[in-house]
Design a protein around this motif. Structure first.
Motif, PDB file in Angstrom:
ATOM      1  N   HIS A  60       0.725  -1.231  -0.039  1.00 23.57           N
ATOM      2  CA  HIS A  60      -0.095   0.078   0.026  1.00 23.57           C
ATOM      3  C   HIS A  60       0.900   1.219   0.080  1.00 23.57           C
ATOM      4  O   HIS A  60       0.442   2.051   0.424  1.00 23.57           O
ATOM      5  N   GLU A  61       2.215   1.047  -0.612  1.00 32.28           N
ATOM      6  CA  GLU A  61       2.960   2.437  -0.415  1.00 32.28           C
ATOM      7  C   GLU A  61       3.467   2.550  -2.014  1.00 32.28           C
ATOM      8  O   GLU A  61       4.783   2.309  -2.266  1.00 32.28           O
ATOM      9  N   PRO A  62       2.750   2.827  -3.149  1.00 34.84           N
ATOM     10  CA  PRO A  62       3.274   2.686  -4.255  1.00 34.84           C
ATOM     11  C   PRO A  62       3.250   4.009  -4.921  1.00 34.84           C
ATOM     12  O   PRO A  62       2.445   5.137  -4.740  1.00 34.84           O
ATOM     13  N   MET A  63       4.098   4.263  -6.017  1.00 36.19           N
ATOM     14  CA  MET A  63       3.977   5.373  -6.945  1.00 36.19           C
ATOM     15  C   MET A  63       4.290   4.994  -8.321  1.00 36.19           C
ATOM     16  O   MET A  63       4.782   3.732  -8.657  1.00 36.19           O
ATOM     17  N   VAL A  83       1.757   9.912  -6.700  1.00 38.77           N
ATOM     18  CA  VAL A  83       2.005   8.876  -5.602  1.00 38.77           C
ATOM     19  C   VAL A  83       0.661   8.388  -5.417  1.00 38.77           C
ATOM     20  O   VAL A  83      -0.366   9.420  -5.475  1.00 38.77           O
ATOM     21  N   ILE A  84       0.347   7.028  -4.953  1.00 42.62           N
ATOM     22  CA  ILE A  84      -0.874   6.719  -4.484  1.00 42.62           C
ATOM     23  C   ILE A  84      -1.096   6.666  -3.173  1.00 42.62           C
ATOM     24  O   ILE A  84      -0.462   5.704  -2.396  1.00 42.62           O
ATOM     25  N   PRO A  85      -2.168   7.488  -2.465  1.00 43.44           N
ATOM     26  CA  PRO A  85      -2.437   7.124  -0.802  1.00 43.44           C
ATOM     27  C   PRO A  85      -2.747   5.825  -0.427  1.00 43.44           C
ATOM     28  O   PRO A  85      -3.470   5.272  -1.311  1.00 43.44           O
ATOM     29  N   PHE A  86      -2.502   5.231   0.515  1.00 42.68           N
ATOM     30  CA  PHE A  86      -2.982   3.998   0.847  1.00 42.68           C
ATOM     31  C   PHE A  86      -4.313   3.839   1.145  1.00 42.68           C
ATOM     32  O   PHE A  86      -4.738   2.652   1.077  1.00 42.68           O
ATOM     33  N   ASN A  87      -5.036   5.123   1.580  1.00 46.44           N
ATOM     34  CA  ASN A  87      -6.276   4.738   1.603  1.00 46.44           C
ATOM     35  C   ASN A  87      -7.194   5.156   0.562  1.00 46.44           C
ATOM     36  O   ASN A  87      -6.741   6.261  -0.100  1.00 46.44           O
ATOM     37  N   ILE A  88      -8.235   4.566   0.403  1.00 41.65           N
ATOM     38  CA  ILE A  88      -8.901   5.013  -1.046  1.00 41.65           C
ATOM     39  C   ILE A  88     -10.114   5.830  -0.712  1.00 41.65           C
ATOM     40  O   ILE A  88     -11.146   5.265   0.264  1.00 41.65           O
ATOM     41  N   CYS A 104     -13.770   7.494   4.620  1.00 43.64           N
ATOM     42  CA  CYS A 104     -14.585   7.817   3.716  1.00 43.64           C
ATOM     43  C   CYS A 104     -15.865   7.081   3.489  1.00 43.64           C
ATOM     44  O   CYS A 104     -15.930   5.370   3.667  1.00 43.64           O
ATOM     45  N   GLU A 105     -16.849   7.477   3.581  1.00 42.19           N
ATOM     46  CA  GLU A 105     -18.122   6.821   3.324  1.00 42.19           C
ATOM     47  C   GLU A 105     -18.631   6.038   2.195  1.00 42.19           C
ATOM     48  O   GLU A 105     -19.451   5.176   2.055  1.00 42.19           O
ATOM     49  N   THR A 106     -17.825   6.430   1.146  1.00 44.11           N
ATOM     50  CA  THR A 106     -18.144   5.847  -0.078  1.00 44.11           C
ATOM     51  C   THR A 106     -17.221   4.560  -0.135  1.00 44.11           C
ATOM     52  O   THR A 106     -17.673   3.445  -0.785  1.00 44.11           O
ATOM     53  N   THR A 107     -16.146   4.345   0.487  1.00 41.86           N
ATOM     54  CA  THR A 107     -15.567   3.189   0.377  1.00 41.86           C
ATOM     55  C   THR A 107     -15.372   2.298   1.692  1.00 41.86           C
ATOM     56  O   THR A 107     -14.620   1.536   1.852  1.00 41.86           O
ATOM     57  N   GLN A 108     -15.952   2.854   2.639  1.00 48.96           N
ATOM     58  CA  GLN A 108     -16.172   2.070   3.945  1.00 48.96           C
ATOM     59  C   GLN A 108     -16.344   0.663   3.720  1.00 48.96           C
ATOM     60  O   GLN A 108     -17.417   0.188   2.998  1.00 48.96           O
ATOM     61  N   THR A 114     -15.304  -1.402   9.275  1.00 51.60           N
ATOM     62  CA  THR A 114     -14.348  -0.727   9.157  1.00 51.60           C
ATOM     63  C   THR A 114     -14.490   0.607   8.480  1.00 51.60           C
ATOM     64  O   THR A 114     -15.314   0.726   7.976  1.00 51.60           O
ATOM     65  N   GLY A 115     -13.226   1.217   8.373  1.00 49.11           N
ATOM     66  CA  GLY A 115     -13.415   2.583   7.716  1.00 49.11           C
ATOM     67  C   GLY A 115     -13.030   2.456   6.210  1.00 49.11           C
ATOM     68  O   GLY A 115     -13.285   1.409   5.604  1.00 49.11           O
ATOM     69  N   ALA A 116     -12.322   3.345   5.573  1.00 47.35           N
ATOM     70  CA  ALA A 116     -12.332   3.398   4.216  1.00 47.35           C
ATOM     71  C   ALA A 116     -11.279   2.073   3.806  1.00 47.35           C
ATOM     72  O   ALA A 116     -10.547   1.525   4.491  1.00 47.35           O
ATOM     73  N   SER A 117     -11.613   1.740   2.491  1.00 43.99           N
ATOM     74  CA  SER A 117     -10.844   0.777   1.741  1.00 43.99           C
ATOM     75  C   SER A 117      -9.445   1.269   1.803  1.00 43.99           C
ATOM     76  O   SER A 117      -8.930   2.245   1.550  1.00 43.99           O
ATOM     77  N   LEU A 118      -8.394   0.031   1.974  1.00 45.32           N
ATOM     78  CA  LEU A 118      -7.089   0.267   1.764  1.00 45.32           C
ATOM     79  C   LEU A 118      -6.332  -0.710   0.685  1.00 45.32           C
ATOM     80  O   LEU A 118      -6.968  -1.811   0.511  1.00 45.32           O
ATOM     81  N   PHE A 119      -5.488  -0.336   0.001  1.00 44.41           N
ATOM     82  CA  PHE A 119      -4.795  -0.956  -0.863  1.00 44.41           C
ATOM     83  C   PHE A 119      -4.123  -2.230  -0.101  1.00 44.41           C
ATOM     84  O   PHE A 119      -3.377  -1.809   0.761  1.00 44.41           O
ATOM     85  N   GLY A 120      -4.369  -3.356  -0.876  1.00 41.37           N
ATOM     86  CA  GLY A 120      -3.362  -4.381  -0.227  1.00 41.37           C
ATOM     87  C   GLY A 120      -3.603  -4.887   1.421  1.00 41.37           C
ATOM     88  O   GLY A 120      -2.556  -5.217   1.664  1.00 41.37           O
ATOM     89  N   PHE A 121      -4.847  -4.759   1.830  1.00 39.64           N
ATOM     90  CA  PHE A 121      -4.630  -4.904   3.397  1.00 39.64           C
ATOM     91  C   PHE A 121      -5.854  -5.691   3.852  1.00 39.64           C
ATOM     92  O   PHE A 121      -6.790  -5.412   4.910  1.00 39.64           O
ATOM     93  N   SER A 122      -6.095  -6.863   3.173  1.00 39.37           N
ATOM     94  CA  SER A 122      -7.012  -7.987   3.752  1.00 39.37           C
ATOM     95  C   SER A 122      -8.343  -7.675   3.660  1.00 39.37           C
ATOM     96  O   SER A 122      -8.813  -6.571   3.218  1.00 39.37           O
ATOM     97  N   GLU A 123      -9.233  -8.463   4.198  1.00 39.30           N
ATOM     98  CA  GLU A 123     -10.623  -8.434   3.921  1.00 39.30           C
ATOM     99  C   GLU A 123     -11.215  -7.343   5.025  1.00 39.30           C
ATOM    100  O   GLU A 123     -12.295  -7.041   4.904  1.00 39.30           O
ATOM    101  N   LEU A 124     -10.310  -7.116   5.957  1.00 38.49           N
ATOM    102  CA  LEU A 124     -10.611  -5.911   7.030  1.00 38.49           C
ATOM    103  C   LEU A 124     -10.831  -4.879   6.212  1.00 38.49           C
ATOM    104  O   LEU A 124     -11.785  -3.921   6.461  1.00 38.49           O
ATOM    105  N   TYR A 125     -10.232  -4.376   5.202  1.00 37.50           N
ATOM    106  CA  TYR A 125     -10.524  -3.236   4.613  1.00 37.50           C
ATOM    107  C   TYR A 125     -10.572  -3.456   3.073  1.00 37.50           C
ATOM    108  O   TYR A 125     -10.062  -2.865   2.080  1.00 37.50           O
TER     109      TYR A 125
END
Length: 391
Positions: A60-63, A83-88, A104-108, A114-125
């Protein structure tokens, strides 16, 4: 394309997987030029593995360079460097409009509460494919990607994806008074930046870290350092007029050293089938709390503790009597990356490099070497503090 995939607890591999495709008109496809291994990735590698599925793409730390954009993306175009922020985050919902992009309520992820979706971070996000790969699909590309120039090397910009804004938010949340003392627990990548940010903002900074190489790196940036010992609270009070630091950033989280009970709980949960392990983490205390409990002991009365380290247990015990008696303030949470990037971009582009972004990476390797790099990073071998993967 090549991608770093999760195959089991402490088991990752580099596999050929299908290239990502545009799925929504607000998507972009980015060719990754640099991507980092984060301390949070190590949680997936070990403790949070019950939430992973075999084949999940990590990172989740890409560019990189924009290859293609959807029909509704107008702020970036093919050829732009981003640069791509880790949270969507969408940028326009109730939470985003209040600077809480990590909520973010759109990607929760409502299925996990849980909160906003995250890149590469399991089904939790959200189980969103991550950025340790040759290409990445970026949802909500009209808002998330941070456009940067082409003249400076990747290492100047890459940390804007996560650890630099995470450290910045951690220090801001710590509410250090003018001329005050900030203690930073853990001098991994986030802790290194939190300490440097504290110095940049004019505070006295004391870093606490058991690994000598990490203390040495912080000392290069004017940070006082001490080892993590059983008498740490007394030592910090003796250094601060008997009161303790005004503020503390906990940049350690759920896998702290010197937490035998937490370590036992984590190992026990890791032996359960995934469904039972997830349930156990939902109702049990599985965090290693030595750093956090030490912070409660050490911070001065009326001080603030800011949590940047990730914690995962629902029922982890806390010393509420002491916290109440000392009138301690707590702030915490996933970083709201896009709230801070406008402040940080001029600092990372400053020729004087005031936050020392060019002095962090210790290992830069090909993506093919990711399995070895994960092991080295987790075990803190070979002076490993920050790993950059090159796809």
């Amino acid at each position: 394309m090549k991608a770093v995939t999760w195959q089991g607890r402490r088991n990752i591999s580099v596999d050929n997987v299908p290239d990502p495709q545009l799925q929504e008109p607000t998507d972009a496809i980015v060719r990754i030029t640099s991507t980092a291994i984060c301390g949070s990735d190590l949680h997936l590698y070990e403790v949070l593995s019950p939430y992973m599925d075999r084949g999940d793409i990590l990172g989740h730390e890409p560019m990189g360079i924009v290859e293609e954009v959807g029909s509704e993306v107008t702020n970036i175009k093919a050829g732009d460097r981003v640069v791509i922020p880790f949270n969507i985050s969408c940028g326009h919902c109730f939470m985003c409009s209040r600077g809480l992009q990590s909520q973010c309520e759109t990607t929760q992820v409502h299925e996990q509460s849980t909160g906003a979706s995250l890149f590469g971070f399991s089904e939790l996000y959200g189980s969103v494919p991550g950025g340790q790969a040759e290409f990445l699909r970026v949802p909500h590309a009209n808002y998330g990607p941070v456009k940067v120039g082409h003249d400076l090397p990747d290492e100047r910009y890459l940390y804007l994806s996560d650890i630099l804004p995470t450290a910045w938010q951690g220090v801001k949340y710590a509410d250090v008074p003018d001329g005050g003392t900030l203690a930073v627990y853990g001098l991994g990548p986030v802790g290194q930046f939190a300490a440097r940010i504290g110095k940049h903002l004019g505070y006295r900074v004391i870093g606490i870290e058991p690994v000598p190489e990490r203390r040495a790196m912080a000392q290069r940036h004017g940070v006082e350092t001490i080892d993590f010992t059983k008498d740490l609270g007394e030592e910090l009070r003796s250094m601060t007029g008997g009161r303790g630091p005004d503020s503390i950033v906990d940049a350690v989280g759920l896998e702290a050293h010197n937490s035998p009970v937490g370590a036992f709980a984590q190992n026990a949960v890791g032996l359960l089938p995934d469904a039972l392990a997830q349930k156990a983490m939902d109702v049990a205390g599985v965090d290693r709390l030595s750093a956090l409990h030490s912070a409660v002991d050490a911070v001065r009365r009326g001080g603030t503790i800011s949590l940047s380290g990730v914690y995962g247990g629902t029922a982890s015990p806390m010393p509420l009597k002491t916290m109440f008696d000392k009138q301690i303030q707590f702030r915490m949470g996933q970083c709201n990356v896009r709230s801070w990037t406008d402040e940080l971009l001029p600092l990372v582009e400053d020729p004087s490099d005031p936050l020392g972004v060019t002095d962090l990476v210790t290992h830069e390797v090909s993506i093919d070497e990711a399995p070895i790099a994960y092991k080295t990073f987790q075990k803190k071998q070979d002076g490993c503090i920050k790993v950059i993967l090159k796809p």
